[in-house]
Each structure stands twice: as structure tokens, then as C-alpha cells.
Design a protein around this motif. Structure first.
Motif, PDB file in Angstrom:
ATOM      1  N   LEU A 294       0.825  -1.208   0.000  1.00  0.00           N
ATOM      2  CA  LEU A 294       0.000   0.000   0.000  1.00  0.00           C
ATOM      3  C   LEU A 294       0.854   1.251   0.000  1.00  0.00           C
ATOM      4  O   LEU A 294       0.449   2.286  -0.546  1.00  0.00           O
ATOM      5  N   GLY A 295       2.042   1.163   0.597  1.00  0.00           N
ATOM      6  CA  GLY A 295       2.937   2.314   0.601  1.00  0.00           C
ATOM      7  C   GLY A 295       3.418   2.692  -0.782  1.00  0.00           C
ATOM      8  O   GLY A 295       3.791   3.851  -1.021  1.00  0.00           O
TER       9      GLY A 295
ATOM     10  N   SER B 276       3.686   6.734   1.562  1.00  0.00           N
ATOM     11  CA  SER B 276       4.219   6.420   2.893  1.00  0.00           C
ATOM     12  C   SER B 276       3.486   5.211   3.431  1.00  0.00           C
ATOM     13  O   SER B 276       2.277   5.053   3.196  1.00  0.00           O
TER      14      SER B 276
ATOM     15  N   SER C 128      -9.778   0.838   8.179  1.00  0.00           N
ATOM     16  CA  SER C 128      -8.814  -0.104   7.616  1.00  0.00           C
ATOM     17  C   SER C 128      -8.646  -1.327   8.500  1.00  0.00           C
ATOM     18  O   SER C 128      -8.416  -2.438   8.001  1.00  0.00           O
TER      19      SER C 128
ATOM     20  N   PRO D  43       1.170   2.984   5.374  1.00  0.00           N
ATOM     21  CA  PRO D  43       0.061   3.284   6.278  1.00  0.00           C
ATOM     22  C   PRO D  43       0.088   2.388   7.513  1.00  0.00           C
ATOM     23  O   PRO D  43       0.672   1.306   7.498  1.00  0.00           O
TER      24      PRO D  43
ATOM     25  N   PHE E 297       1.560   3.011  -3.316  1.00  0.00           N
ATOM     26  CA  PHE E 297       0.543   3.868  -3.922  1.00  0.00           C
ATOM     27  C   PHE E 297       0.299   5.138  -3.106  1.00  0.00           C
ATOM     28  O   PHE E 297      -0.072   6.171  -3.656  1.00  0.00           O
ATOM     29  N   THR E 298       0.478   5.041  -1.799  1.00  0.00           N
ATOM     30  CA  THR E 298       0.198   6.192  -0.937  1.00  0.00           C
ATOM     31  C   THR E 298       1.425   7.063  -0.679  1.00  0.00           C
ATOM     32  O   THR E 298       1.292   8.180  -0.184  1.00  0.00           O
TER      33      THR E 298
END
Length: 304
Positions: free
Chosen positions: A147-148, A153, A163, A155, A150-151
Motif C-alpha cells: 500500500l505504501g 508512505s 482499515s 500506512p 501507492f500512498t
């Protein structure tokens, strides 16, 4: 008359022998299931005082249920448990049906794939929950790293209520979807092949065949799968206990976990027993309503 009695004599003796042999196991079941349930119901109506030697029942009262029904935390746990059960069971049912349809069309590799599918289901929930805790870890978890990307940092998956609930539901769906798939596959194997042949002759396509033939004939099997999953999902405890401990805050606290916290951590025996009793009653009423609706639908199909 004497001849009839003589004919039924061996059957009656056999029945008495069967009852004699099953009596010990029935007594064990009575001791480890029925007695704790009855005792818990009694404690739910009791005002209990802790002593050095255990606890003492002071008096019977409805105060435990009054406090429970007036608690916003209990209502949130009820809504969370019901919503979590509805969403996870629906997703598991959809994925289980798709997996079963694929497995039905396999020949040589079906046994191997079924064995692989059963690995998550056969794994103890505490163990699988700990594995998912590693996946969701905020420092070295694979899901956090992915996920980091795409974001920007990494999460903190378990630090946010939304979440955390989604992550817990994903772990539950991963574990229990194979169970639903195996049950649905058994129902698919019981559908006569000539029904599909007749539909093909009539020009029915795959989509029409699924909605008009496969799904209606799978209703009894699906009802069994849904009933089992409702019973399991509504008693949700071990997964949030390992993954989230009911947090962040109380956002993932189910009824079962709330009862555990009140009864064993806060040592409020009466209120904890009231929560446990209410949870069992809600599950019982939900299952009875589901069975009644299912029988009504089957009756309508038979009339048609």
C-alpha cells in the motif's frame, strides 16, 4: 397380539441397549454444554459479589440487562457484529460459489486444488490471525509495503478503524471461503447432468443456466453454508483478539469479545453473563428466522 409383541420384543431390547450405551455420552454432553448454558443464564439475572473463595450471588435482578441495553458500547458491538457477519458471509458466499463452479469443471487437478484450498480452513484461527498480523505490521508487513507504493508512505493499517475492520474481514474471508466452496461443490455434484443437457437443447446460455437452474437447485446447500457461517461469524472472538484486541478503541469489538472483556478482565460476572446470554439468544432467533424464511421459499418453489 402375542405375535406382535414377540416381533417387537427384540427391537425394544435393542432400543433399550442403545439408550444404555449412549447414556454416558449424553450425561457428558449435559455436563459440559447444557449445565454451563443454564448456569450462565442464571448468573445473567444475578447480582454477584466477588469473594476470596470465588463469588457469591447476592440476589436476582434485571439490572444487568437494563445496564446492557442502556450501554452505547453494547449497541455498537451488536451493530458491528451484525454488519461484519452480513458482509463477510455475503462475500464468502459469492467467492465460494465462483470457486466451486471452477472446481466442478476440473478433472485431474481437482483433488490437489481442494487440498490446497482446505489449508486456510484447517489452520487454527489464532495461528492464521498471527500470520495476518505479520502481513499487516506497520514496520515490515507485506500489505503495508504494498500500500505504501501507492500512498507514498507506509500506512498504519491497524491504527485506523475503517482499515482495521477491512483488514480483519479480509483475513476472515481468506480463511472461511474454502469451507463455503467445498459445501457448494458438494451441492453442484448432486445436480443431475440431464437438467443441463435439456437447458442446452432449449438454447439456454451459461448465464441463464446459472440463474435459472444452478442457483435455484443450490438453495438447500447454500442455506446450510449460510447457516453455519452465521453461527461462526456472529461468535467472532479469536480473530479480533489476535489482530486488533478490539481496537483501535472499541471499533472492532464484537459481542463475544465484549463479553470476554467484561467477564474475565473487568470481573463483572453478572453483566458479562448477560452479554453472553443475549448474544446466544440473538443467534438463536436469527437462525430460526432464517430457517423459517428458507422453508417458506422452498414451499413457494414447490407450489410453482
Amino acid at each position: 397380539m402375542n405375535a406382535r409383541n414377540a416381533a417387537f420384543g427384540p427391537e425394544r431390547r435393542l432400543a433399550r441397549t442403545g439408550r444404555l450405551y449412549t447414556a454416558p455420552s449424553l450425561l457428558v454432553i449435559l455436563a459440559i454444554t447444557v449445565f454451563p448454558i443454564v448456569f450462565s443464564v442464571v448468573l445473567s439475572f444475578a447480582e454477584v459479589r466477588l469473594t476470596l473463595n470465588g463469588f457469591q450471588v447476592e440476589r436476582l435482578t434485571l439490572g444487568n440487562y437494563d445496564a446492557m441495553l442502556g450501554s452505547g458500547e453494547w449497541w455498537y458491538a451488536l451493530l458491528f457484529t451484525a454488519g461484519y457477519t452480513a458482509v463477510t458471509v455475503a462475500v464468502e458466499l459469492a467467492l465460494g460459489i465462483m470457486a466451486a463452479l471452477v472446481l466442478e469443471r476440473l478433472d485431474a487437478a481437482r483433488g490437489w486444488i481442494m487440498a490446497l484450498l482446505l489449508i486456510p480452513w484447517s489452520m487454527i484461527t489464532v495461528v492464521s490471525g498471527q500470520l495476518w498480523a505479520f502481513v499487516y505490521d506497520s514496520t515490515y508487513g507485506a500489505a503495508t509495503w504494498f500500500l505504501g507504493l501507492f500512498t507514498g508512505s507506509p500506512p498504519v493499517i491497524m491504527g485506523d478503524p475503517a482499515s482495521a475492520i477491512a483488514a480483519m474481514a479480509a483475513a476472515d474471508i481468506w480463511k472461511t471461503t474454502p469451507f463455503v466452496a467445498i459445501i457448494v461443490l458438494s451441492g453442484l455434484m448432486l445436480i443431475p447432468r440431464d437438467v443441463y443437457e435439456s437447458a442446452e437443447i432449449d438454447g439456454a446460455g451459461p448465464w441463464t443456466t446459472f440463474w435459472r437452474i444452478t442457483l435455484p437447485m443450490l438453495r438447500p446447500t447454500l442455506a446450510i453454508a449460510v447457516l453455519f457461517r452465521i453461527l461462526q461469524a456472529f461468535g467472532l472472538f479469536d480473530l479480533p483478539f489476535v489482530l486488533t484486541s478490539g481496537g483501535p478503541g472499541t471499533s472492532t469489538q464484537s459481542l463475544a469479545m465484549m463479553g470476554y472483556t467484561v467477564l474475565f478482565q473487568d470481573l463483572n460476572i453478572g453483566p458479562g453473563a448477560a452479554i453472553a446470554t443475549s448474544t446466544a439468544l440473538i443467534v438463536l432467533l436469527a437462525c430460526l428466522a432464517f430457517i423459517k424464511v428458507f422453508r417458506y421459499q422452498v414451499g413457494r418453489e414447490e407450489i410453482r
